[in-house]
Scaffold this motif. Structure first.
Motif, PDB file in Angstrom:
ATOM      1  N   LEU A   1       0.794  -1.233   0.000  1.00  0.00           N
ATOM      2  CA  LEU A   1       0.000   0.000   0.000  1.00  0.00           C
ATOM      3  C   LEU A   1       0.828   1.284   0.000  1.00  0.00           C
ATOM      4  O   LEU A   1       0.317   2.340  -0.378  1.00  0.00           O
ATOM      5  N   GLU A   2       2.068   1.222   0.430  1.00  0.00           N
ATOM      6  CA  GLU A   2       2.869   2.436   0.564  1.00  0.00           C
ATOM      7  C   GLU A   2       3.254   3.014  -0.801  1.00  0.00           C
ATOM      8  O   GLU A   2       3.372   2.280  -1.792  1.00  0.00           O
ATOM      9  N   PRO A   3       3.462   4.341  -0.896  1.00  0.00           N
ATOM     10  CA  PRO A   3       3.927   4.938  -2.142  1.00  0.00           C
ATOM     11  C   PRO A   3       5.284   4.370  -2.546  1.00  0.00           C
ATOM     12  O   PRO A   3       6.097   4.022  -1.680  1.00  0.00           O
ATOM     13  N   LYS A   4       5.528   4.282  -3.821  1.00  0.00           N
ATOM     14  CA  LYS A   4       6.764   3.714  -4.329  1.00  0.00           C
ATOM     15  C   LYS A   4       7.961   4.485  -3.792  1.00  0.00           C
ATOM     16  O   LYS A   4       8.002   5.713  -3.819  1.00  0.00           O
ATOM     17  N   GLY A   5       8.937   3.741  -3.271  1.00  0.00           N
ATOM     18  CA  GLY A   5      10.159   4.349  -2.760  1.00  0.00           C
ATOM     19  C   GLY A   5      10.110   4.725  -1.291  1.00  0.00           C
ATOM     20  O   GLY A   5      11.134   5.091  -0.707  1.00  0.00           O
ATOM     21  N   SER A   6       8.940   4.640  -0.651  1.00  0.00           N
ATOM     22  CA  SER A   6       8.834   4.985   0.768  1.00  0.00           C
ATOM     23  C   SER A   6       9.202   3.785   1.632  1.00  0.00           C
ATOM     24  O   SER A   6       9.306   2.659   1.150  1.00  0.00           O
ATOM     25  N   LYS A   7       9.397   4.017   2.903  1.00  0.00           N
ATOM     26  CA  LYS A   7       9.918   2.980   3.797  1.00  0.00           C
ATOM     27  C   LYS A   7       8.978   2.669   4.968  1.00  0.00           C
ATOM     28  O   LYS A   7       9.420   2.263   6.034  1.00  0.00           O
ATOM     29  N   TRP A   8       7.684   2.862   4.778  1.00  0.00           N
ATOM     30  CA  TRP A   8       6.743   2.580   5.857  1.00  0.00           C
ATOM     31  C   TRP A   8       6.829   1.121   6.316  1.00  0.00           C
ATOM     32  O   TRP A   8       6.557   0.807   7.472  1.00  0.00           O
ATOM     33  N   HIS A   9       7.207   0.226   5.398  1.00  0.00           N
ATOM     34  CA  HIS A   9       7.220  -1.205   5.731  1.00  0.00           C
ATOM     35  C   HIS A   9       8.247  -1.555   6.813  1.00  0.00           C
ATOM     36  O   HIS A   9       8.154  -2.627   7.419  1.00  0.00           O
ATOM     37  N   ILE A  10       9.189  -0.656   7.068  1.00  0.00           N
ATOM     38  CA  ILE A  10      10.148  -0.919   8.149  1.00  0.00           C
ATOM     39  C   ILE A  10       9.412  -1.081   9.474  1.00  0.00           C
ATOM     40  O   ILE A  10       9.789  -1.905  10.313  1.00  0.00           O
ATOM     41  N   HIS A  11       8.333  -0.307   9.630  1.00  0.00           N
ATOM     42  CA  HIS A  11       7.550  -0.436  10.864  1.00  0.00           C
ATOM     43  C   HIS A  11       6.958  -1.840  11.000  1.00  0.00           C
ATOM     44  O   HIS A  11       6.739  -2.326  12.111  1.00  0.00           O
ATOM     45  N   GLY A  12       6.703  -2.496   9.878  1.00  0.00           N
ATOM     46  CA  GLY A  12       6.175  -3.856   9.933  1.00  0.00           C
ATOM     47  C   GLY A  12       7.082  -4.806  10.689  1.00  0.00           C
ATOM     48  O   GLY A  12       6.612  -5.682  11.429  1.00  0.00           O
ATOM     49  N   TRP A  13       8.398  -4.635  10.535  1.00  0.00           N
ATOM     50  CA  TRP A  13       9.345  -5.482  11.267  1.00  0.00           C
ATOM     51  C   TRP A  13       9.296  -5.184  12.764  1.00  0.00           C
ATOM     52  O   TRP A  13       9.440  -6.085  13.593  1.00  0.00           O
ATOM     53  N   PHE A  14       9.087  -3.912  13.122  1.00  0.00           N
ATOM     54  CA  PHE A  14       8.946  -3.575  14.544  1.00  0.00           C
ATOM     55  C   PHE A  14       7.652  -4.163  15.113  1.00  0.00           C
ATOM     56  O   PHE A  14       7.590  -4.486  16.303  1.00  0.00           O
ATOM     57  N   CYS A  15       6.636  -4.305  14.267  1.00  0.00           N
ATOM     58  CA  CYS A  15       5.402  -4.964  14.704  1.00  0.00           C
ATOM     59  C   CYS A  15       5.677  -6.420  15.064  1.00  0.00           C
ATOM     60  O   CYS A  15       5.183  -6.923  16.081  1.00  0.00           O
ATOM     61  N   VAL A  16       6.451  -7.097  14.223  1.00  0.00           N
ATOM     62  CA  VAL A  16       6.805  -8.498  14.492  1.00  0.00           C
ATOM     63  C   VAL A  16       7.607  -8.594  15.793  1.00  0.00           C
ATOM     64  O   VAL A  16       7.354  -9.458  16.640  1.00  0.00           O
ATOM     65  N   ILE A  17       8.571  -7.679  15.957  1.00  0.00           N
ATOM     66  CA  ILE A  17       9.370  -7.649  17.190  1.00  0.00           C
ATOM     67  C   ILE A  17       8.472  -7.402  18.398  1.00  0.00           C
ATOM     68  O   ILE A  17       8.610  -8.042  19.450  1.00  0.00           O
ATOM     69  N   GLY A  18       7.519  -6.481  18.249  1.00  0.00           N
ATOM     70  CA  GLY A  18       6.605  -6.174  19.350  1.00  0.00           C
ATOM     71  C   GLY A  18       5.770  -7.367  19.750  1.00  0.00           C
ATOM     72  O   GLY A  18       5.568  -7.630  20.949  1.00  0.00           O
ATOM     73  N   CYS A  19       5.267  -8.118  18.761  1.00  0.00           N
ATOM     74  CA  CYS A  19       4.482  -9.319  19.066  1.00  0.00           C
ATOM     75  C   CYS A  19       5.332 -10.354  19.800  1.00  0.00           C
ATOM     76  O   CYS A  19       4.858 -10.999  20.751  1.00  0.00           O
ATOM     77  N   CYS A  20       6.579 -10.515  19.364  1.00  0.00           N
ATOM     78  CA  CYS A  20       7.471 -11.470  20.044  1.00  0.00           C
ATOM     79  C   CYS A  20       7.766 -11.012  21.470  1.00  0.00           C
ATOM     80  O   CYS A  20       7.724 -11.826  22.412  1.00  0.00           O
ATOM     81  N   LEU A  21       8.056  -9.737  21.648  1.00  0.00           N
ATOM     82  CA  LEU A  21       8.316  -9.202  22.993  1.00  0.00           C
ATOM     83  C   LEU A  21       7.115  -9.389  23.907  1.00  0.00           C
ATOM     84  O   LEU A  21       7.257  -9.765  25.078  1.00  0.00           O
ATOM     85  N   LEU A  22       5.925  -9.138  23.365  1.00  0.00           N
ATOM     86  CA  LEU A  22       4.706  -9.303  24.153  1.00  0.00           C
ATOM     87  C   LEU A  22       4.566 -10.737  24.645  1.00  0.00           C
ATOM     88  O   LEU A  22       4.265 -10.988  25.818  1.00  0.00           O
ATOM     89  N   MET A  23       4.824 -11.697  23.765  1.00  0.00           N
ATOM     90  CA  MET A  23       4.679 -13.101  24.140  1.00  0.00           C
ATOM     91  C   MET A  23       5.798 -13.580  25.060  1.00  0.00           C
ATOM     92  O   MET A  23       5.653 -14.594  25.741  1.00  0.00           O
ATOM     93  N   MET A  24       6.910 -12.859  25.110  1.00  0.00           N
ATOM     94  CA  MET A  24       8.016 -13.245  25.987  1.00  0.00           C
ATOM     95  C   MET A  24       7.649 -13.111  27.463  1.00  0.00           C
ATOM     96  O   MET A  24       8.278 -13.737  28.318  1.00  0.00           O
ATOM     97  N   TYR A  25       6.634 -12.295  27.776  1.00  0.00           N
ATOM     98  CA  TYR A  25       6.187 -12.217  29.176  1.00  0.00           C
ATOM     99  C   TYR A  25       4.716 -12.565  29.344  1.00  0.00           C
ATOM    100  O   TYR A  25       4.281 -13.025  30.393  1.00  0.00           O
ATOM    101  N   TYR A  26       3.939 -12.388  28.282  1.00  0.00           N
ATOM    102  CA  TYR A  26       2.506 -12.665  28.380  1.00  0.00           C
ATOM    103  C   TYR A  26       2.239 -14.143  28.606  1.00  0.00           C
ATOM    104  O   TYR A  26       1.307 -14.522  29.310  1.00  0.00           O
ATOM    105  N   THR A  27       3.060 -15.007  28.010  1.00  0.00           N
ATOM    106  CA  THR A  27       2.888 -16.444  28.207  1.00  0.00           C
ATOM    107  C   THR A  27       3.136 -16.843  29.657  1.00  0.00           C
ATOM    108  O   THR A  27       2.500 -17.759  30.175  1.00  0.00           O
ATOM    109  N   THR A  28       4.054 -16.144  30.314  1.00  0.00           N
ATOM    110  CA  THR A  28       4.328 -16.430  31.728  1.00  0.00           C
ATOM    111  C   THR A  28       3.139 -16.032  32.597  1.00  0.00           C
ATOM    112  O   THR A  28       2.711 -16.792  33.471  1.00  0.00           O
ATOM    113  N   VAL A  29       2.591 -14.837  32.351  1.00  0.00           N
ATOM    114  CA  VAL A  29       1.445 -14.371  33.141  1.00  0.00           C
ATOM    115  C   VAL A  29       0.220 -15.248  32.864  1.00  0.00           C
ATOM    116  O   VAL A  29      -0.545 -15.561  33.776  1.00  0.00           O
ATOM    117  N   SER A  30       0.042 -15.660  31.616  1.00  0.00           N
ATOM    118  CA  SER A  30      -1.034 -16.594  31.297  1.00  0.00           C
ATOM    119  C   SER A  30      -0.837 -17.911  32.043  1.00  0.00           C
ATOM    120  O   SER A  30      -1.803 -18.529  32.515  1.00  0.00           O
TER     121      SER A  30
END
Length: 477
Positions: free
Chosen positions: A101-130
């Motif tokens: 969806l991003e305009p050609k040449g833009s770098k919005w997709h870099i945030h997508g990798w931080f989303c993946v990192i965020g999900c992994c970080l969340l599960m690194m402690y959420y699984t313990t509390v669960s």
């Protein structure tokens, strides 16, 4: 797709569109109910059933609830529609969704990798509390609290934290069960199990709330919880109450790390995104509201302080159940409900992590299940050990009296990645440098149901970013 074409070279799971071009065949939800319950299950988690009641208790009750609902409408619903819109328009997980969806040449997709990192970080402690929730369900089921004195009840939580083996066992059960469900795919695994688990959760919460309301003195708890008392709010500080309500309403939906975006990529185009977002928020709020209806009447009935902070669930409430007629059963049912609430979030985020690996690396679901499972198991161990073998204390904005590894991970996710990610999704959808407001609005209003008005454009472009930025800065300092 702004001239960007994403190719996916795994023919057995792809549809050939033209010579040399393969596009991934995307799974869809089997039903609208499945989508709503799975998405609500992602939003409904520890933030609703644990944090919401004690934050309400700390901030004066009814006044906090009023502001919470207000901010959920003016902040939560709009950003939720944006995550869903990016997913549904692109039919991809975070990284490839941005690229599509991003305009050609833009770098919005870099945030997508931080989303993946965020999900992994969340599960690194959420699984313990669960795992803590599952552990307490087991303890009540086998009668570990029967006849226990108050001191003994208080010591159970400390004893659990000091035992890495015990915590590891229940964390492992949660992780293995979660990836086992997700290994069967969207419809046969995640949707089928989450649907029944969410229906059971909703039934349990109604039964528990009705039981709490029948206790002696329960109405005093209801009054504390629901009747606005501005004098009590003034004692806390009205500004503090408003700030707490703004934070809670924002974080309750887990926006900003593509946890919801992935379900947009699986949903149909039959219904407008605003209407679906409102329904998800209503389910989320219903569970948070009913959690309070369980906890506050029970606390007042047994003379327990409802503003006891994070220890409310694992220390205060077990005291209530121990002194309650049939407390073993009600305690087991309550922590079963808590386990369901946290496990539905685990399932949703596991699916996001696996879908990102499938989309970006071309893995099969079987391969993604195995590798992601091993990674999360290993990555969750520091949180387990942080309360005992690797114990240390560090001052953080979310743990001013000293926090452990869990608090560090929670700080990175809740105080940094969630608000920053939500701000990026917002800017991507409403500015000319991103996808653009017109394309977002068209996607959001596709289908039948409640539509987003174009009149909100100035609010989305100039006011909402400032509100989210305030939350971000406040969380960091």
């Amino acid at each position: 797709m702004n001239g960007n074409t994403v190719l996916f070279f795994r023919p057995r799971e792809c549809v050939k569109k033209s010579e040399g071009d393969y596009f991934m065949k995307r799974e869809n939800f089997q039903s609208r109910l499945g989508f709503l319950l799975v998405s609500a299950g992602c939003a409904i988690g520890i933030g609703n059933v644990w944090k919401f009641p004690y934050v309400t208790g700390e901030n004066g009750g009814g006044v906090f609830v009023l502001f919470y609902v207000l901010f959920l409408v003016i902040m939560g619903v709009p950003v939720l529609t944006m995550e869903l819109a990016v997913g549904r328009a692109s039919r991809k997980s975070a990284v490839l969704g941005y690229k599509a969806l991003e305009p050609k040449g833009s770098k919005w997709h870099i945030h997508g990798w931080f989303c993946v990192i965020g999900c992994c970080l969340l599960m690194m402690y959420y699984t313990t509390v669960s795992g803590w929730m599952l552990d307490y369900f087991y303890k009540f089921t086998v009668g570990a609290f029967d006849g226990a004195a108050t001191d003994a009840v208080d010591g159970v939580f400390s004893s659990m934290l000091a035992n890495p083996g015990e915590m590891a066992v229940f964390m492992v059960i949660i992780v293995l069960a979660g990836f086992l469900v997700c290994s069967f795919g969207l419809q046969k695994g995640l949707e089928r199990i989450s649907k029944w688990m969410m229906l059971a959760l909703l039934a349990l919460i109604v039964v528990l709330a009705v039981h709490s309301l029948t206790l002696d003195g329960a109405m005093e708890g209801v009054k504390f919880y629901l009747l606005p008392d501005f004098q009590r709010a003034a004692e806390v500080g009205l500004g503090n109450v408003i700030t707490a309500a703004m934070n809670q309403s924002f974080f309750t939906l887990s926006l900003g790390i593509a946890a919801m975006e992935i379900f947009g990529s699986y949903m149909s185009r039959e219904h407008s995104l605003t209407g679906e977002a409102v329904r998800i928020c209503c389910l989320d709020t219903f569970v948070a509201f009913m959690s309070g209806m369980i906890i506050f009447p029970a606390c007042f009935s047994f003379g327990v302080q409802p503003d006891s902070g994070p220890s409310l669930i694992f220390v205060t409430l077990p005291r209530v159940f121990v002194n309650m007629a049939g407390g073993r059963v009600w305690g087991a049912l309550f922590f079963l409900f808590m386990t369901f609430a946290s496990f539905t979030t685990v399932l949703a985020v596991f699916e996001n992590i696996m879908a990102s690996c499938i989309d970006n690396f071309g893995w099969s679901r079987k391969k993604a299940t195995g590798i992601c499972c091993v990674f999360i198991l290993l990555a969750s161990m520091p949180c387990v050990l942080g309360y005992n073998e690797w114990y240390f204390s560090v001052v953080l904005p979310n743990a001013p009296n000293g926090g452990q590894i869990l608090d560090i991970e929670d700080f990175l996710v809740s105080n940094l990645l969630l608000p920053l990610g939500s701000l990026i999704y917002l800017l991507f959808c409403v500015t000319k440098w991103g996808w653009g407001f017109d394309k977002y609005l068209e996607e959001a209003n596709t289908g039948t149901g409640l539509r987003m008005s174009r009149a909100f454009k100035p609010y989305f472009q100039f006011i909402l970013p400032i509100i989210i930025l305030v939350i971000l800065i406040q969380g960091l300092i």
